[in-house]
Design a protein around this motif. Structure first.
Motif, short mmCIF file in Angstrom:
data_model
loop_
_atom_site.label_atom_id
_atom_site.label_comp_id
_atom_site.label_asym_id
_atom_site.label_seq_id
_atom_site.Cartn_x
_atom_site.Cartn_y
_atom_site.Cartn_z
N THR A 55 0.81 -1.21 0.00
CA THR A 55 0.00 0.00 0.00
C THR A 55 0.84 1.27 0.00
O THR A 55 0.32 2.36 0.03
N THR A 103 -7.45 -2.34 -6.85
CA THR A 103 -6.94 -1.08 -7.38
C THR A 103 -6.44 -1.28 -8.81
O THR A 103 -6.72 -0.48 -9.71
N THR A 143 -10.98 -2.96 17.05
CA THR A 143 -11.57 -1.70 16.63
C THR A 143 -10.91 -1.19 15.36
O THR A 143 -11.13 -0.06 14.95
N ASN A 144 -10.10 -2.02 14.75
CA ASN A 144 -9.38 -1.57 13.55
C ASN A 144 -10.06 -2.01 12.26
O ASN A 144 -9.60 -1.70 11.18
N ALA A 190 -6.11 -3.76 18.50
CA ALA A 190 -6.12 -4.00 17.05
C ALA A 190 -5.75 -5.47 16.82
O ALA A 190 -4.84 -5.99 17.45
N ASP A 227 -15.53 0.01 0.73
CA ASP A 227 -14.25 0.54 1.25
C ASP A 227 -14.51 1.76 2.12
O ASP A 227 -13.96 1.90 3.20
N GLN A 228 -15.33 2.65 1.58
CA GLN A 228 -15.63 3.89 2.29
C GLN A 228 -16.39 3.58 3.59
O GLN A 228 -16.07 4.10 4.64
N ASN A 235 -14.07 2.01 6.13
CA ASN A 235 -13.14 2.99 6.67
C ASN A 235 -13.85 3.94 7.63
O ASN A 235 -13.32 4.28 8.69
N ASN A 244 -14.21 2.59 11.18
CA ASN A 244 -13.02 2.72 12.02
C ASN A 244 -12.97 4.08 12.70
O ASN A 244 -12.57 4.21 13.84
N GLU A 245 -13.40 5.11 11.93
CA GLU A 245 -13.23 6.47 12.44
C GLU A 245 -14.41 6.94 13.27
O GLU A 245 -14.38 8.02 13.85
N GLY A 296 -15.54 2.34 15.64
CA GLY A 296 -14.30 1.75 16.14
C GLY A 296 -13.58 2.68 17.10
O GLY A 296 -13.14 2.27 18.17
N LYS A 297 -13.52 3.94 16.71
CA LYS A 297 -12.83 4.92 17.55
C LYS A 297 -13.54 5.07 18.90
O LYS A 297 -12.89 5.15 19.94
N ALA A 313 -12.71 2.16 21.11
CA ALA A 313 -11.34 2.22 21.59
C ALA A 313 -11.17 3.31 22.64
O ALA A 313 -10.50 3.12 23.64
N PHE A 366 -21.68 10.40 1.92
CA PHE A 366 -20.86 9.91 0.82
C PHE A 366 -21.75 9.41 -0.33
O PHE A 366 -21.50 9.72 -1.49
#
Lengths: 300, 454
Positions: free
Chosen positions: B16, B94, B210-211, B265, B410-411, B414, B417-418, B421-422, B425, B444
């Motif tokens: 990546t 990708t 939480t990741n 994680a 994907d979005q 992700n 997590n933010e 998940g956050k 944590a 989105f």
């Protein structure tokens, strides 16, 4: 300029120009194909908007306007600015002291030490970050274990308060040696007559370092500083890898480059990513020029 | 996530490490596809194509897949299949996206995880396999796997390859030591978590990672939430913060806040060490988990057992799925017949499908293998001689069938997590985080031109 007293004939001048271009052609070709064209293409992309429903449409400067008020991006820029202000002076300070110490000729094993300091730079960034993530580990990492063995509270180096410092530590470890080599090479290029003259004038080693060596190092320091500006604002590898350990501390907008990456490859929004990249490039240019200007002005 | 993906996460992710701004192309055509009835390709055409010398390109990250490919080439000597490992999961997607945008360089057949299929069908990247006889295969697969490869209008976008019905691996020795029975319900699970951590503060009943939201999604699935649905070509429904999701949130954030579960994680160095050193007494995982654990926590051999997930209602049996992938045919292929036949052969030919379970250790989606004595009766020493495959084969029957995905997972992943998940944590308000997640997905989707219903 004194060479140019006899003006060359027109024909000779024309021929010389042609030959010149022929020599730089390989460079120009690669430069245009690999740098100018992609940049122009990215610039073109940044003026459009693509939707899953609705396809591609021209959006003018919308992406840029959006980026300028994008809090996540601005937070990232502020974060790397803070990083730059703290980490770079420490790193360059260390690199300068090491270079001066090595150059002083007063050390044993200087070759081994020189190699040792440079070695982290030769370790691939990915390996380095993996290694540090082991060292930083909050449960089983050696730092935690040591603190526990001594009966001290173990610092969580991956918490949101300490994370930027932890990243800065890795970057310092990686790049001090690199900067040291640049400065050391510049030191070796200083004519020894200067030292002799200074010694005759009665200057000691410290005085020579301060009044002769460091001023002579100014161009090399400036170059290292500009590299560091670029490196700081483009911070990516280290936080990206530490994200695996502290996914909730390092989010996808932790640094501007990570944000661009996530925009392009997670949100599939290459157009916005291109606009953000251009703005980030602009920030780097402005900061680099400011640094250069400040250094040049202090000189006069 | 499949087993190799795990390996990728564990080993590191050099793949990546390249910067943004280099992929691109602005010609993404939007095509929901498949509104018209499809004409079947005649058997004569298929026979002819399979006898014509053809070269197919197959992108996959499965190791040693050449063995299965050889079986196909033995049956169809005219077709040769070139296997290319274009990277695991995201790395491959990708490249595939870039190739599709560029209009050249895409493979004929490609490995895709279930949840990423819609992301490629919405841009018209995949071939509907109905004309090639794929519909007839429906009954060979568990319905919830088939549901994930089916389009809104009945298209068959891919052939299922492996799955990950979720269960619970637990440390029998730790349970026995503290007199804990394997929990059958989530209430029992919560009580066991408190009891265990009180008895030994260095042990947690489980770790809630939480990741990534794979486990969270699997638990939504088990609880009967249908968070992601395509309502029409341009309308999606997003329901990640409804009543049931809130129940999940208060349950898990409650236990994490009490401090009786850890929130590390996973697939990190710390986590592997935690598994080895008995920091976690269970691992909520998928059918590919048992083998993965036996290779990455060797020190704990013989101490683990396998059980179904705890249930919300006593006596009920439900589960969710985590991971698994499929073989899809790329729309740009010049040899659609051969490509479609290959995708089908690889995953349905008895010999090839069986080999996927013995060589690549994939957990099968076919009913035949899930009732195959040779497969389900295998005993595993790592699990004290338990018939691990059998436990998961039974679980596989209890996965609800109507779970689907959206074209921008994907979005969504992700954003989890933010937000959620956050909050887990950081031990903040998970309820509010769920609303935030709902809101970021909605924003989105609307930005992408979708109409969004809750």
């Amino acid at each position: 300029m004194s060479v140019m007293t006899v003006p060359p004939s027109r024909r000779a001048s024309a021929r010389r120009n042609g030959v010149g271009y022929l020599f730089v052609a390989p460079f120009l070709l690669v430069f245009v194909a690999m740098l100018v064209a992609p940049l122009a293409y990215a610039g073109y992309l940044s003026l459009f908007r693509e939707q899953l429903i609705g396809g591609v449409s021209f959006s003018g400067l919308d992406n840029y306007i959006q980026a300028l008020s994008d809090e996540r991006l601005l937070d990232g820029v502020l974060r790397v600015s803070r990083f730059f202000l703290v980490q770079v002076p420490i790193m360059l300070g260390l690199a300068l002291s090491f270079a001066l110490a090595l150059d002083s000729g007063m050390m044993w094993l200087s070759r081994v030490i020189r190699l040792g300091i440079f070695l982290p730079y030769a370790v691939p960034g990915v390996i380095a970050a993996l290694m540090w993530s082991y060292l930083y580990g909050p449960q089983f990492g050696p730092i935690t274990q040591l603190a526990e063995a001594l009966g001290l509270p173990a610092p969580n180096l991956l918490s949101s308060d300490l994370m930027l410092g932890s990243v800065a530590n890795i970057v310092t470890w990686e790049f001090t040696g690199y900067n040291m080599i640049i400065l050391y090479a510049a030191l070796r290029a200083i004519p020894t007559e200067l030292y002799e003259a200074a010694a005759v004038d009665g200057a000691g080693a410290w005085r020579i370092a301060w009044n002769v060596k460091i001023p002579a190092l100014r161009p090399a320091l400036l170059m290292a500083l500009i590299f560091s500006v670029i490196g700081s604002f483009q911070l990516f590898n280290e936080p990206e890898l530490l994200q695996r350990l502290a996914p909730n501390v390092i989010d996808s907008a932790y640094t501007p480059n990570m944000y661009t990456y996530s925009m392009a490859f997670i949100s599939q929004d290459v157009n916005y990513a291109a606009a953000v990249s251009f703005l980030l490039g602009l920030v780097i240019v402005v900061v680099s020029y400011t640094v250069q200007f400040a250094v040049a002005r202090r000189r006069t | 996530m499949t087993l190799p993906r795990m390996r990728r996460l564990a080993v590191g992710a050099a793949a990546t490490l390249f910067l943004a701004g280099c992929a691109g192309g602005t010609t993404g055509s939007t095509n929901d596809g498949g509104d018209k009835p499809v004409a079947a390709i005649s058997q004569a055409d298929i026979d002819k194509a399979m006898k014509t010398p053809t070269e197919l390109t197959f992108w996959t990250w499965l190791p040693d897949i050449e063995k299965e490919v050889a079986l196909f080439q033995k049956k169809y000597p005219a077709i040769s299949v070139k296997v290319i490992n274009a990277g695991n999961s995201q790395a491959e997607y990708t490249k595939l996206r870039t190739a599709l945008k560029a209009g050249s360089g895409a493979p004929d057949v490609v490995q895709i995880e279930y949840q990423h299929i819609p992301g490629f069908t919405i841009t018209g990247g995949l071939l509907d396999l109905r004309p090639y006889g794929a519909e007839a295969l429906k009954d060979r697969f568990v319905d919830w796997a088939w549901g994930q490869v089916s389009g809104r209008n009945g298209e068959v976008w891919a052939i299922p390859q492996d799955t990950g019905p979720m269960g619970m691996l637990y440390r029998k020795d730790i349970f026995d030591k503290h007199g804990i029975e394997p929990p059958k319900t989530w209430d029992e699970f919560a009580a066991a978590a408190r009891k265990l951590h009180a008895a030994d503060p260095s042990v947690y009943l489980t770790n809630f990672p939480t990741n990534h939201n794979s486990i969270w999604t699997g638990l939504m699935w088990q609880a009967g939430v249908k968070p992601f649905q395509m309502k029409s070509a341009d309308q999606v429904s997003v329901d990640v913060a409804g009543e049931t999701s809130k129940k999940l949130a208060s349950y898990w954030s409650g236990l994490v806040k009490e401090g009786v579960l850890s929130a590390d994680a996973d697939f990190s160095d710390q986590w592997f060490q935690g598994l080895n050193k008995g920091r976690y007494a269970t691992w909520l995982t998928a059918a590919w988990g048992p083998l993965f654990l036996s290779t990455s926590a060797k020190e704990t051999r013989g101490k683990w057992r396998v059980a179904p997930l705890p249930q919300w209602t006593a006596g009920e049996q439900k589960s969710g799925n985590w991971g698994g992938s499929t073989s899809a045919v790329v729309k740009t292929t010049k040899n659609p017949i051969a490509a479609a036949m290959f995708a089908q052969f690889l995953n349905t030919d008895p010999e090839s499908a069986k080999m996927l379970t013995t060589l690549q250790f994939l957990y099968p989606p076919t009913k035949a293998l899930l009732s195959d004595q040779g497969f389900v009766d295998q005993k595993s020493d790592f699990y004290g001689g338990q018939q691990v495959n059998k436990v998961f084969a039974d679980i596989s029957d209890t996965v609800p069938a109507d779970f689907t995905w959206l074209p921008f997972m994907d979005q969504i992943n992700n954003d989890w997590n933010e937000t959620v998940g956050k909050s887990l944590a950081d031990k903040t308000d998970t309820d509010a985080a769920l609303d935030k997640w709902q809101q970021t997905i909605t924003t989105f989707a609307e930005k992408q031109g979708f109409k969004v219903a809750r």
